[in-house]
Design a protein around this motif. Structure first.
Motif, PDB file in Angstrom:
ATOM      1  N   GLU A  24       0.664  -1.408   0.240  1.00  0.00           N
ATOM      2  CA  GLU A  24       0.226   0.484   0.060  1.00  0.00           C
ATOM      3  C   GLU A  24       0.753   1.047  -0.158  1.00  0.00           C
ATOM      4  O   GLU A  24       1.055   2.038  -0.530  1.00  0.00           O
ATOM      5  CB  GLU A  24      -0.580   0.148   1.060  1.00  0.00           C
ATOM      6  N   THR A  25       1.989   1.166   1.010  1.00  0.00           N
ATOM      7  CA  THR A  25       2.869   2.081   1.046  1.00  0.00           C
ATOM      8  C   THR A  25       3.482   2.614  -0.655  1.00  0.00           C
ATOM      9  O   THR A  25       4.361   3.707  -1.357  1.00  0.00           O
ATOM     10  CB  THR A  25       4.147   2.345   2.008  1.00  0.00           C
ATOM     11  N   LEU A  27       2.659   2.243  -2.960  1.00  0.00           N
ATOM     12  CA  LEU A  27       1.811   2.674  -4.370  1.00  0.00           C
ATOM     13  C   LEU A  27       1.485   3.499  -4.265  1.00  0.00           C
ATOM     14  O   LEU A  27       1.236   4.239  -4.869  1.00  0.00           O
ATOM     15  CB  LEU A  27       0.331   1.658  -3.741  1.00  0.00           C
ATOM     16  N   SER A  28       1.537   3.996  -3.122  1.00  0.00           N
ATOM     17  CA  SER A  28       1.541   5.704  -2.588  1.00  0.00           C
ATOM     18  C   SER A  28       2.456   6.693  -2.855  1.00  0.00           C
ATOM     19  O   SER A  28       2.096   7.186  -3.911  1.00  0.00           O
ATOM     20  CB  SER A  28       0.810   5.720  -1.581  1.00  0.00           C
ATOM     21  N   THR A  29       3.778   5.499  -2.994  1.00  0.00           N
ATOM     22  CA  THR A  29       4.584   6.511  -3.507  1.00  0.00           C
ATOM     23  C   THR A  29       5.262   6.716  -4.025  1.00  0.00           C
ATOM     24  O   THR A  29       6.460   7.360  -4.960  1.00  0.00           O
ATOM     25  CB  THR A  29       6.165   6.541  -2.648  1.00  0.00           C
ATOM     26  N   SER A  33       3.403   0.687  -9.413  1.00  0.00           N
ATOM     27  CA  SER A  33       2.050   0.919 -10.556  1.00  0.00           C
ATOM     28  C   SER A  33       1.052   0.241  -9.686  1.00  0.00           C
ATOM     29  O   SER A  33       1.208  -1.056 -10.324  1.00  0.00           O
ATOM     30  CB  SER A  33       2.792   1.632 -12.009  1.00  0.00           C
ATOM     31  N   LEU A  67      -5.902  -3.978  -3.571  1.00  0.00           N
ATOM     32  CA  LEU A  67      -3.592  -3.630  -4.321  1.00  0.00           C
ATOM     33  C   LEU A  67      -3.825  -4.840  -5.207  1.00  0.00           C
ATOM     34  O   LEU A  67      -3.003  -4.176  -5.424  1.00  0.00           O
ATOM     35  CB  LEU A  67      -3.219  -3.752  -3.182  1.00  0.00           C
ATOM     36  N   HIS A  80      -5.044  -0.716  -8.402  1.00  0.00           N
ATOM     37  CA  HIS A  80      -5.770   0.716  -7.639  1.00  0.00           C
ATOM     38  C   HIS A  80      -6.893   0.534  -7.319  1.00  0.00           C
ATOM     39  O   HIS A  80      -8.006  -0.662  -7.332  1.00  0.00           O
ATOM     40  CB  HIS A  80      -6.055   1.988  -8.831  1.00  0.00           C
TER      41      HIS A  80
END
Length: 463
Positions: A24-25, A27-29, A33, A67, A80
């Motif tokens: 999750e982290t 993907l957010s940073t 992708s 995710l 996403h």
């Protein structure tokens, strides 16, 4: 990005949670992708020095958060969270989700043509809906009776239209049959390992369910004979085709032997024939071999859909039919006219036959997938059914294994739920039906197979 691996060094959370958090982290940073492919679970487990089941649980937690998605033969991909509702081939969600193999229900229908055909049945009913919203006479209409005759003929049963009774599901039918045959404290015979529903019915009616020892062909005749001689048995319950949970089918010779004993002692047979229409070569029903003593229950829930709560019932004689009708009228008033009307429509226009064909085909595919992963383990299965009976290897007991699967968010059922007498075997039932796709099934079966290869101590997901 198959070379991706999570950094777990700064996390105090359980390792599986840390893996999901890292996905999750990242993907957010932007480190991950949507569309990136993640490493295979076994490879990542080796890389991190963790047990396979810990990584599997981490991926499962990430899927629960929306995710990850999986594709058969391709791998696991980042998605996403808001893309979870997109559809893939077959009409299933592209997000894997959490498979529940504890319920035994048929695979769900797929394909535009079949779904359109099913929907047209609803449309046809809606053209004259008002009469179906009224209380109905318990005398079933001739079209409904003729449809039932046609359906039961596929199961090898010949019946006259006026002989067929309608019940809102097999569970209701079994309850009302036993209500007409027994009194509290009476004894009912069954397989030692049997369908849990009959255990519930007997408990509700305060009946003693006596488990009779079986071999690979069903109840052992000598055991049934000995129990019959006591004079206590008031009926014999059988789930003789694609047995739930062991998947076995009682062969013709054994059926004849059990019928002979039942006839000699005047013991009625309750034939719960929920699965025989799944078989491409259904055996001769007990109701054909011994119609004078057999109560036949043919449910639609296992061969068409669990929500179609309708069963066709044949009683041994006219007097028994009247008693059953009175019991149904008292307990349920009537079967749902909407359900009866829809079933009749689907049988008449061959929608039911098309749906059954797809369930058979999909069940075979799912059995093949499961067998591929479980080839090194002992299990019972029938290619026409949609469940299997897994015998656990040495070192595993059923409660530990079920608990381990629950931790991995995979629902299965331990043998205790099915055991009437004796020590439950170290075995579990795995249902392969319901709203799962091949990717879900493959991933879950891989987790199950990998877990079986480890000892319970090594498979622990607690750190």
């Amino acid at each position: 990005m198959t070379n991706w691996h999570p950094d777990l060094s700064n996390s105090n959370a359980p390792r599986y949670i840390a893996i999901a958090d890292s996905i999750e982290t990242d993907l957010s940073t932007g480190r991950l992708s949507p569309g990136d492919r993640l490493p295979a679970q076994r490879h990542l487990a080796k890389l991190l020095g963790l047990d396979f089941t810990t990584v599997a649980r981490g991926y499962t937690e990430a899927r629960r958060r929306g995710l990850l998605s999986s594709q058969v033969g391709s791998g696991t991909f980042v998605t996403h969270p808001h893309d979870g509702d997109k559809k893939n081939t077959g009409g299933h969600s592209s997000r894997i989700g959490i498979p529940d193999f504890s319920m035994n229900l048929p695979p769900e229908p797929e394909g535009t043509a079949l779904l359109s055909k099913m929907q047209s049945g609803f449309s046809a009913l809606s053209s004259d809906l008002t009469p179906l919203l009224r209380y109905q006479s318990f005398e079933t209409s001739e079209p409904d009776q003729n449809a039932a005759v046609s359906w039961l003929k596929s199961a090898g049963l010949t019946a006259r239209p006026e002989q067929i009774l309608f019940s809102p599901g097999a569970q209701s039918a079994l309850t009302n049959i036993l209500a007409t045959l027994t009194a509290p404290g009476d004894q009912i015979g069954s397989e030692a390992i049997t369908y849990p529903g009959i255990r519930s019915v007997c408990a509700q009616l305060h009946l003693e369910l006596k488990g009779l020892e079986t071999d690979e062909d069903g109840i052992i005749p000598e055991i049934f004979e000995a129990a019959s001689r006591t004079g206590r048995l008031k009926a014999l319950y059988l789930n003789p085709t694609l047995h739930n949970p062991t998947t076995r089918t009682v062969p013709y010779k054994r059926r004849r032997e059990l019928v002979s004993i039942a006839e000699n002692h005047g013991i009625p047979i309750l034939e719960d024939d929920a699965y025989s229409l799944l078989s491409r070569t259904p055996p001769v029903p007990f109701a054909t071999l011994a119609p004078e003593i057999t109560w036949y229950v043919g449910s639609l829930s296992k061969c068409l859909g669990a929500g179609l709560r309708l069963a066709y019932v044949l009683a041994p004689d006219q007097g028994a039919s009247w008693q059953f009708s009175r019991a149904v009228r008292t307990s349920q008033v009537m079967p749902s006219p909407l359900t009866v009307g829809l079933a009749t429509r689907w049988i008449e226009d061959d929608t039911a036959a098309a749906l059954l064909d797809q369930i058979r085909s999909e069940s075979r595919t799912r059995q093949t997938i499961a067998a591929n992963y479980l080839k090194d383990h002992a299990f019972l299965a029938d290619p026409d059914g949609f469940h299997l009976w897994l015998n656990l290897p040495d070192g595993w007991n059923r409660s530990a294994f079920v608990s381990q699967m629950r931790n991995l968010q995979i629902g299965i059922v331990e043998a205790d739920a099915f055991t009437v007498s004796g020590q439950p075997p170290e075995a579990v039932r795995i249902g392969l039906g319901g709203p799962i796709n091949h990717a879900q099934l493959s991933q879950a079966m891989e987790i199950i197979a990998q877990t079986l290869q480890a000892s319970p101590a090594r498979a622990s997901v607690y750190f």
